[in-house]
Design a protein around this motif. Structure first.
Motif, short mmCIF file in Angstrom:
data_model
loop_
_atom_site.label_atom_id
_atom_site.label_comp_id
_atom_site.label_asym_id
_atom_site.label_seq_id
_atom_site.Cartn_x
_atom_site.Cartn_y
_atom_site.Cartn_z
N MET A 1 0.84 -1.19 0.00
CA MET A 1 0.00 0.00 0.00
C MET A 1 0.89 1.25 0.00
SD MET A 1 -3.06 -0.95 -0.20
CE MET A 1 -3.94 -2.51 -0.08
N THR A 2 0.43 2.29 -0.67
CA THR A 2 1.21 3.51 -0.78
C THR A 2 0.46 4.70 -0.19
OG1 THR A 2 2.24 5.05 -2.32
CG2 THR A 2 0.26 3.91 -3.10
N LEU A 3 1.22 5.66 0.28
CA LEU A 3 0.64 6.88 0.84
C LEU A 3 0.54 8.00 -0.20
CD1 LEU A 3 2.54 6.91 4.25
CD2 LEU A 3 0.08 6.69 3.96
N ALA A 4 1.09 7.79 -1.38
CA ALA A 4 1.16 8.86 -2.38
C ALA A 4 -0.21 9.43 -2.75
CB ALA A 4 1.91 8.38 -3.62
N PRO A 5 -1.23 8.62 -3.04
CA PRO A 5 -2.54 9.21 -3.37
C PRO A 5 -3.14 10.00 -2.21
CG PRO A 5 -2.40 6.93 -4.12
CD PRO A 5 -1.21 7.16 -3.24
N PHE A 6 -2.96 9.49 -0.99
CA PHE A 6 -3.46 10.20 0.18
C PHE A 6 -2.78 11.57 0.31
CE2 PHE A 6 -2.40 11.03 4.74
CZ PHE A 6 -3.64 11.45 5.15
N ARG A 7 -1.46 11.59 0.17
CA ARG A 7 -0.73 12.85 0.27
C ARG A 7 -1.14 13.83 -0.82
NH1 ARG A 7 4.89 9.62 1.40
NH2 ARG A 7 4.73 9.50 3.68
N ALA A 8 -1.38 13.31 -2.01
CA ALA A 8 -1.78 14.17 -3.12
C ALA A 8 -3.14 14.81 -2.86
CB ALA A 8 -1.80 13.38 -4.42
N GLU A 9 -4.08 14.01 -2.32
CA GLU A 9 -5.40 14.56 -2.03
C GLU A 9 -5.35 15.63 -0.94
OE1 GLU A 9 -8.59 14.08 -3.30
OE2 GLU A 9 -7.40 13.24 -4.94
N ILE A 10 -4.61 15.37 0.11
CA ILE A 10 -4.49 16.36 1.18
C ILE A 10 -3.75 17.59 0.67
CG2 ILE A 10 -3.55 16.84 3.47
CD1 ILE A 10 -5.96 14.98 3.45
N GLY A 11 -2.76 17.40 -0.18
CA GLY A 11 -2.06 18.53 -0.77
C GLY A 11 -3.00 19.43 -1.55
N ALA A 12 -3.91 18.82 -2.30
CA ALA A 12 -4.88 19.60 -3.08
C ALA A 12 -5.83 20.36 -2.16
CB ALA A 12 -5.66 18.68 -4.01
N ALA A 50 -12.92 22.52 -0.78
CA ALA A 50 -12.02 21.79 0.10
C ALA A 50 -12.79 20.77 0.93
CB ALA A 50 -11.28 22.76 1.02
N ARG A 51 -13.93 21.18 1.45
CA ARG A 51 -14.76 20.28 2.25
C ARG A 51 -15.29 19.13 1.41
NH1 ARG A 51 -20.32 18.37 2.58
NH2 ARG A 51 -20.78 18.03 4.79
N ASP A 52 -15.73 19.41 0.18
CA ASP A 52 -16.23 18.35 -0.70
C ASP A 52 -15.13 17.35 -1.04
OD1 ASP A 52 -18.69 19.54 -0.64
OD2 ASP A 52 -18.57 20.40 -2.66
N ARG A 53 -13.94 17.86 -1.24
CA ARG A 53 -12.83 16.97 -1.56
C ARG A 53 -12.46 16.10 -0.35
NH1 ARG A 53 -8.64 18.21 -6.21
NH2 ARG A 53 -7.54 16.20 -6.20
N LEU A 54 -12.57 16.69 0.84
CA LEU A 54 -12.29 15.94 2.06
C LEU A 54 -13.26 14.77 2.22
CD1 LEU A 54 -10.56 15.93 4.72
CD2 LEU A 54 -12.40 17.27 5.75
N LEU A 55 -14.50 14.96 1.79
CA LEU A 55 -15.51 13.91 1.92
C LEU A 55 -15.71 13.13 0.62
CD1 LEU A 55 -18.27 15.75 4.00
CD2 LEU A 55 -16.45 14.24 4.80
N GLY A 56 -14.84 13.37 -0.36
CA GLY A 56 -15.01 12.75 -1.66
C GLY A 56 -14.54 11.31 -1.75
N ALA A 57 -14.94 10.67 -2.84
CA ALA A 57 -14.60 9.26 -3.05
C ALA A 57 -13.11 9.05 -3.26
CB ALA A 57 -15.37 8.72 -4.27
N ASP A 58 -12.44 10.01 -3.91
CA ASP A 58 -11.00 9.85 -4.17
C ASP A 58 -10.22 9.81 -2.87
OD1 ASP A 58 -11.44 9.80 -6.88
OD2 ASP A 58 -10.92 11.91 -7.19
N LEU A 59 -10.54 10.72 -1.94
CA LEU A 59 -9.83 10.69 -0.66
C LEU A 59 -10.23 9.45 0.13
CD1 LEU A 59 -7.90 11.92 1.36
CD2 LEU A 59 -9.79 13.23 2.30
N ALA A 60 -11.47 9.03 0.05
CA ALA A 60 -11.90 7.84 0.79
C ALA A 60 -11.08 6.63 0.36
CB ALA A 60 -13.38 7.57 0.56
N ARG A 61 -10.88 6.47 -0.94
CA ARG A 61 -10.07 5.35 -1.43
C ARG A 61 -8.62 5.51 -0.99
NH1 ARG A 61 -13.50 5.97 -5.98
NH2 ARG A 61 -12.03 7.47 -6.90
N ALA A 62 -8.09 6.70 -1.14
CA ALA A 62 -6.70 6.95 -0.76
C ALA A 62 -6.50 6.77 0.74
CB ALA A 62 -6.29 8.35 -1.19
N LEU A 63 -7.50 7.19 1.51
CA LEU A 63 -7.41 7.09 2.97
C LEU A 63 -7.48 5.64 3.41
CD1 LEU A 63 -7.17 8.79 5.51
CD2 LEU A 63 -9.64 9.16 5.45
#
Length: 502
Positions: A1-12, A50-63
């Motif tokens: 498992m990698t942290l890269a997608p998670f970091r990218a989402e939080i960075g955005a 920012a709030r929508d991205r925090l609750l979005g599907a992309d972050l959910a998968r990355a998280l």
């Protein structure tokens, strides 16, 4: 498992919040008055995104992947903390309707513009409708987040996790008991001369001196700047761009100077967060949706109050730097020496303005604001009755008759910013600052000795290691326990006040 997608989402998400902060900075420094309505909508759009991205599907998968990636790491490992804090923020925002987030964000700029006009004309009625809406939205937010003993607890918890109306009441009672005899004794002494503080000081000299001290403290102007505003503040757009502001008064020289020193303390915290945390959850308040690296508002205030009061409001500081100040104002300060200037800027005397208050009376200003906020949140006090309640408490606590709303209920920007629950963090910052400085004296007396030579680097090094570099990795009491061996303790603060004013 990698942290890269998670970091990218939080960075955005951090990018969006930094963009909102840029627009906020501009609205308080350069924006024309007519831009408030659309600026509020622009900021609200970014906060909502920012709030929508925090609750979005992309972050959910990355998280989900990140959660598995940090399994087995120590709980306080930076990656583990970033994941845990993000999970907590997602759970928090899942309870809050999106339109409530957006309405609160959109209101801020309009409310600030109304407050600026109301303050300039000393007309509370101009601001009252916006404050009514602010309190209404704060109550709705508290209800969405959830609270048990008091709705104020939910708001305080956003700025200072773990504090409640009850815990603040206990802290304030301890401080009142310790400060009261010191203030009584100070009132019984002949006041220091301070007539020379109102001799028409030019803005250019105030700016030049204040900024030179900020740089000596360690403020990096390659990644910062100083601007003018109605109410001083610091704002960061990552550690690479951290800005401070002040206001200049020809009739009160300490106002701008100590304002600069105060905001420099905030800026030092932000500029010295671990570089690896840039655009990460450890440099982003994902609950409050602010791009801020400090672990709590109280921890942040500890740094501003430390540099303002424990460094700059001392005989040593003015023995070292008064000649430079006098060089900027040779005529205005011709009959003044360093001792007289120090005595004037530490004079203990109740006044109307919080940001100009001496250390003995400062927390009384905070306590009356918290008392009023608590009553507003509970519905025990109406906005229309706020000016009268303010004036009554100033008479009770400070023995003063408020002359107008500008020097009373309209003096602070915080309520127009929606910061209901933030005022207690100033007193918590005072307590933390004294606690940290007491530990510096014990752990690294050389850093204290260096202050005699106007060498601020050793103190900055200690604070960088103990506080700044950690960003949001550790909670306030964790940070204090590591640096001082215990959680929040008012005893060092009361010892500091007794030593200075006893």
């Amino acid at each position: 498992m990698t942290l890269a997608p998670f970091r990218a989402e939080i960075g955005a998400i951090n990018d969006l919040l930094c963009a909102a902060s840029v627009l906020t900075w501009d609205s308080r420094t350069m924006m024309p008055a007519g831009g408030a309505e659309t600026r509020g909508l622009q900021i609200a759009t970014l906060i909502r995104a920012a709030r929508d991205r925090l609750l979005g599907a992309d972050l959910a998968r990355a998280l989900d992947a990140a959660r598995r990636a940090v399994e087995g790491l120590p709980a306080d490992h930076p990656d583990a903390r970033a994941v845990a804090q993000t999970l907590s923020a997602v759970a928090h925002h899942a309870r809050v309707p999106a339109d409530l987030i957006e309405r609160r964000a959109a209101l801020r700029t309009r409310a600030q513009a109304a407050w600026t006009q109301a303050r300039a004309t000393s007309d509370f009625a101009l601001f009252a409708p916006y404050l009514e809406e602010t309190i209404s939205l704060a109550r709705a937010y508290a209800d969405a987040v959830g609270w048990e003993a008091h709705p104020y607890d939910a708001m305080v918890g956003m700025f200072e996790p773990g504090e409640t109306a009850a815990s603040l009441s206990a802290l304030f009672a301890t401080l009142r008991a310790g400060v009261a005899p010191l203030l009584d004794a100070a009132r019984g002494r002949a006041p220091a001369r301070d007539d020379f503080l109102a001799r028409g000081y030019g803005e250019e000299g105030q700016r030049a001196f204040g900024l030179s001290i900020a740089e000596r403290f360690g403020y990096d102007l390659a990644h910062g700047r100083l601007d003018t505003t109605v109410h001083p503040f610091e704002v960061s757009f990552t550690r690479s761009d951290v800005r401070i502001t002040t206001r200049y008064r020809p009739d009160y020289l300490p106002g701008s100077l100590f304002g600069i020193f105060h905001e420099t303390g905030h800026a030092l915290y932000e500029q010295n967060v671990e570089p690896a945390y840039t655009r990460s959850a450890l440099a982003t308040d994902l609950v409050g949706l602010y791009a801020v690296g400090g672990t709590s508002f109280g921890a942040h205030e500890s740094q501003s109050r430390l540099w303002e009061n424990h460094v700059a409001r001392t005989p040593t500081f003015w023995a070292n730097h008064f000649p430079e100040l006098k060089a900027h104002f040779p005529d205005e300060l011709a009959d003044v020496d360093a001792d007289a200037f120090y005595a004037a800027v530490t004079r203990a005397e109740p006044g109307f303005i919080r940001v100009e208050a001496d250390e003995l009376t400062y927390d009384l200003h905070i306590m009356l604001r918290v008392e009023l906020e608590t009553a507003l949140m509970a519905g025990d006090l109406g906005v229309s009755d706020l000016p009268g309640a303010w004036d009554e408490r100033v008479r009770r606590d400070l023995g003063l008759v408020v002359p107008d709303a500008r020097r009373g209920v309209l003096q602070d920007v915080h309520w127009s910013s929606g910061y209901i629950g933030s005022f207690p963090t100033y007193t918590i910052g005072n307590v933390m600052a004294a606690q940290l400085m007491e530990s510096v004296r014990e752990d690294d007396p050389g850093a204290i000795d260096a202050l005699e030579r106007a060498d601020y680097a050793p103190l900055a090094d200690w604070l960088r290691a103990a506080v700044w570099r950690h960003g949001r990795r550790f909670g306030r009491d964790e940070l204090l326990a590591q640096a001082t061996g215990r959680g929040l303790d008012p005893a060092p603060y009361l010892r500091h006040l007794a030593a200075k004013y006893g």
